[in-house]
Enzyme design. Sequence first.
Site, PDB file in Angstrom:
ATOM      1  CE  LYS A  53       3.031 -26.578   0.807  1.00  0.00           C
ATOM      2  NZ  LYS A  53       2.545 -25.610   1.796  1.00  0.00           N
ATOM      3  CE1 TYR A 284      36.402 -32.570  -6.389  1.00  0.00           C
ATOM      4  CE2 TYR A 284      34.093 -32.972  -5.834  1.00  0.00           C
ATOM      5  CZ  TYR A 284      35.091 -32.790  -6.787  1.00  0.00           C
ATOM      6  OH  TYR A 284      34.781 -32.825  -8.114  1.00  0.00           O
TER       7      TYR A 284
END
Length: 417
Positions: A53, A284
């Site tokens: 999956k 940042y």
Amino acid sequence: MARSRFAPQPEPHETGHSRQRAWVEVNTSAISANARAICGLIGERTSLMAVVKADGYGHGAVAVARAALGGGATSFGVATLAEGVELRAAGIEAPVLVLGNLTQVEELRSCLRWELMPTISNMREALLCQNLASSSGRPMALQLKLDTGMARLGADWEEGPRLVAALRELDAIQLAGLYTHLAWADASHSEDNGLTQLQQQRFEQVLTSLRIQGLAAGCRHLANSAATLRHRQHHFDLVRVGLALYGHPPAPHLAGSVALEPAMQVHARVTLIRSVPAGVGVSYGHRYRTTAPTRLAVVAIGYADGVPRQLSNRMDVLYEGLRLPQVGSITMDQLVIDASGAPGLEIGAVVTLLGRQGQAQITPADWSARCDTIAWEVLCGFKHRLPRLDGGAEPGDGPEPAAAATADPQGDGPTGC
Ligand SMILES: *Cc1c(COP(=O)(O)O)cnc(C)c1O
């Protein structure tokens, strides 16, 4: 389509399917080796379902499926209808179990069409399947899930015998399996307060009751990776293995039971090198400030690729066996490393975010421990922006969709255990 004045076919490096910027390297032979090792552990009487999956936990579902077949897996687990159809469309014929709940008639019709086994938790979907199958004239295989203590999918385990008997009355469907799922198999024995043992006992109680009533339930299974590695008593007819197939133990105390080889490495290139003095704020928010003259290198991978931003200032990358610290906030597409310790590192150099270089290794568990998640989430967090390239190819090669090991696509028919 409107004619464009641009060349009709982009080259591989123009579509991102290359080793230009950043990529996930998938070693399919490690997947085969892990499957083989797990098959050795479970023995001949138990079969291996490879859980593929979430695009094979981020490795590429089709490549993983083929490699797992090559290593002895005989069936597949997927979460969604589309994941099952992807395997069928790629020519994979082994049994596929959809682990998620399909509720819509269209989805169940597609299961019939593509010979995918849905998981049933109640009579509602069972009757939909019965109607679809009887009007199409084709039998439909499905599996019944029981909840023994996870409180997610599945019918109440105490309803198990009654439901099996009811399903046996529906002539167009075939009950191919009966299963349950453990909530805390990766706990140490003292940690889970006997929960795994309780779930095991409830499941066995249902099986005993079925035996007494003479009701067959097909393939019986309970174990995920952790339970598979934990104890033989959990194996039953089949084990559903995800994480261990990709080469990672579900918990440190389960690491020794079988030799596993991580199949994924993540690499990115250095795109710029800057020498800055002491006292410079990086990225940042200036969450890092240099304390000495520093050689900073910009690496072309960021949180939009799947590197968790919570790892800012808390991860390293590997370069020629050295660990170089990441500094400042990780940004969407880039991160910065302190390359002062690697004077030989140049623009275009490849650094490794996850993987091994000589003695040095960085694993998904190293990351998950630092950002309050689990290895499973780290692996399936890598986005499609990163191409999956086979580990065998040389750097700089063009498109190399993770290649398949020679596979034997023979299951025991669509319902084989
Ligand atoms: C995902 C999943 C598995 C595989 O779990 P791992 O811990 O990765 O081995 C097994 N069974 C079910 C029902 C699942 O959803």
